[in-house]
Design an enzyme around this catalytic site. Structure first.
Site, short mmCIF file in Angstrom:
data_model
loop_
_atom_site.label_atom_id
_atom_site.label_comp_id
_atom_site.label_asym_id
_atom_site.label_seq_id
_atom_site.Cartn_x
_atom_site.Cartn_y
_atom_site.Cartn_z
N ASP A 194 2.71 -6.65 -11.65
CA ASP A 194 3.90 -7.67 -11.41
C ASP A 194 5.56 -7.24 -10.69
O ASP A 194 5.60 -7.97 -9.58
CB ASP A 194 3.92 -8.74 -12.25
CG ASP A 194 3.90 -7.84 -13.74
OD1 ASP A 194 4.46 -6.61 -13.87
OD2 ASP A 194 4.25 -9.05 -14.64
N ASN A 195 5.93 -6.34 -12.29
CA ASN A 195 7.21 -5.59 -11.36
C ASN A 195 7.04 -5.09 -10.04
O ASN A 195 8.50 -5.74 -9.21
CB ASN A 195 7.72 -5.17 -12.37
CG ASN A 195 8.93 -5.20 -12.50
OD1 ASN A 195 9.56 -5.05 -11.91
ND2 ASN A 195 8.97 -2.77 -12.54
#
Length: 461
Positions: free
Chosen positions: A305-306
């Site tokens: 996600d990051n």
């Protein structure tokens, strides 16, 4: 300068040495250094407080006056279709309610794809129950997580080490719509969340630091919700997610100086992801070396996600925005040890991709920041720490409780006030020991697997 003599029987020589402590020049330099260090400490204190107040003010502005969405009343042909992807593994807390929130979105054109790694997953009975309950919703289950890619050489390899990405590959490829909404199985969302997120995704950034940049990702702040079986570790997690983490997360996104994304609930376009390779090198500077692109390119990271957020920001020069909705994260049986190792895991995962931020993290926490500021104030002004620290902690927790109220839509109930405060204090006191433990290792455990985090942010089994 006072001189001290020390007789030493070494070739009948008397050594005469100055006492440095009494050297005026050394004392002056020591004083100047202490003054400078104290000033730096107070500047840092003001900076962190400014970030916290920005987070608090933005939370009030964004979450206390949520607008009514209009998209749901529009014809389905005039709004972009959305594919909701929900990767599942096992029976998460409140799984039925979490998944049902996807079926109940007040939006005219969406599908729900629920994926599990194998046919014996315990989440499947819940999935089938929902499919039967909502026959008019375009939803289906996909079983089988791994996708095998055949390169030109004819070799067969899997996508990557990240089990969540492996579980998402098939629904990602089979989704009908370009706009994808990836929702973790342990979060629930309000019925209007999708409509408001699509509206944000369809407009350019309005932030003064990033004018006219297209919004490529819409994400949601996580708000922890305790359930009937919640234990003390879950209460500490709640105190962390709903105060300090939310406050700084909102502040960083309000400042929009760089990407900061947590992957509980993210809306983006598949066509954008297909242009990414996870290198963080601007697209025009990349070489066509056969590097994997799209979601599969992020299977080598545990914090996919990051990395997706960073890649959209740096590779395509696109921006993110927060919705005015929250992702409700149901917390159940979590021991204090579970909480500690959960925090250790994510610090270790991101310490190489966000090294400076991770290194500075303990100096942003209330306890260490308060000690630094108290020492600086006492040296410069004579205000003792006995006076300064109680004021510091009192205002800090009032700001945290205000952020909680903004996200929850109401103040902390009086019935849970003392339990919450105890958990808050434990969280604050554990912050530095957890960071110290995390920074000294590279191995993490997640979803039954053990991984080693490499220096480029990738992981191996």
């Amino acid at each position: 300068m006072r001189l001290s003599t020390t007789a030493v029987d070494w070739h009948n020589t008397v050594i005469i040495s100055p006492t440095v402590d009494d050297d005026p020049t050394a004392q002056d330099w020591h004083h100047v250094f202490s003054v400078c260090l104290s000033i730096v400490g107070l500047i840092w204190y003001v900076f962190i407080w400014s970030a916290g107040l920005l987070g608090c003010w933005t939370a009030r502005k964004r979450y206390r006056n949520r607008p009514n969405h209009q998209t749901a009343t529009t014809l389905s042909s005039s709004v972009p279709g959305v594919s909701i992807l929900r990767p599942l593994k096992g029976l998460d807390t409140n799984l039925l309610e979490n998944l049902e929130s996807s079926f109940r979105q007040d939006y005219p054109n969406f599908e729900v794809l629920l994926s599990v790694a194998d046919e014996h997953d315990k989440a499947l009975p819940v999935v089938y129950e929902l499919l039967a309950k909502y026959p008019n919703v375009n939803a289906r289950v996909i079983i089988g997580a791994l996708l095998y890619i055949v390169p030109q050489e004819g070799d067969v390899v899997d996508v990557g080490a990240n089990p969540k990405v492996n579980n998402l590959i098939r629904p990602y490829n089979e989704a009908v719509h370009d706009v994808l909404w990836v929702l973790d199985s342990n979060v629930a969302v309000a019925p209007g969340t999708l409509a408001r997120a699509v509206e944000i995704l369809s407009r350019p950034s309005s932030h003064p630091n990033t004018p006219r940049r297209r919004i490529a990702l819409v994400h949601h702040v996580v708000f922890a919700v305790l359930t009937r079986g919640s234990t003390f570790g879950a209460r500490v997690e709640e105190a962390f997610l709903n105060t300090n983490l939310a406050k700084m997360y909102i502040a960083i996104n309000a400042a929009a100086v760089d990407s900061c994304v947590v992957g509980k609930s993210n809306l983006f376009r598949r066509s954008d992801l297909e242009r990414l390779d996870g290198s963080l090198v601007p697209r025009q500077q990349q070489r066509d070396n056969g590097q994997q692109r799209g979601l599969a390119a992020f299977g080598r990271f545990l914090a996919e996600d990051n990395m997706i957020g960073l890649s959209l920001w740096h590779e395509l020069d696109l921006r993110h925005d927060l919705s005015c909705d929250v992702a409700h994260n149901a917390l159940g049986d979590m021991s204090l040890s579970d909480y500690v190792w959960r925090r250790v895991r994510w610090i270790r995962v991101r310490k190489y991709t966000s090294f400076v931020a991770t290194l500075l993290e303990p100096f942003t926490e209330s306890a260490m920041l308060g000690v630094i500021a108290a020492a600086s104030m006492q040296f410069l002004t004579g205000v003792t720490h006995h006076l300064f620290l109680p004021i510091h902690f009192s205002i800090w927790i009032l700001i945290d409780l205000d952020v909680y109220a903004s996200l929850a839509g109401h103040a902390l109930p009086s019935s849970k006030r003392w339990e919450f405060l105890v958990a808050w204090v434990v969280r604050e006191m554990l912050a530095f020991p957890i960071w110290l433990l995390a920074i000294m290792g590279d191995e993490v455990e997640w979803r039954g697997g053990r991984y080693k985090v490499l220096r480029n942010g990738e992981v191996t089994h």
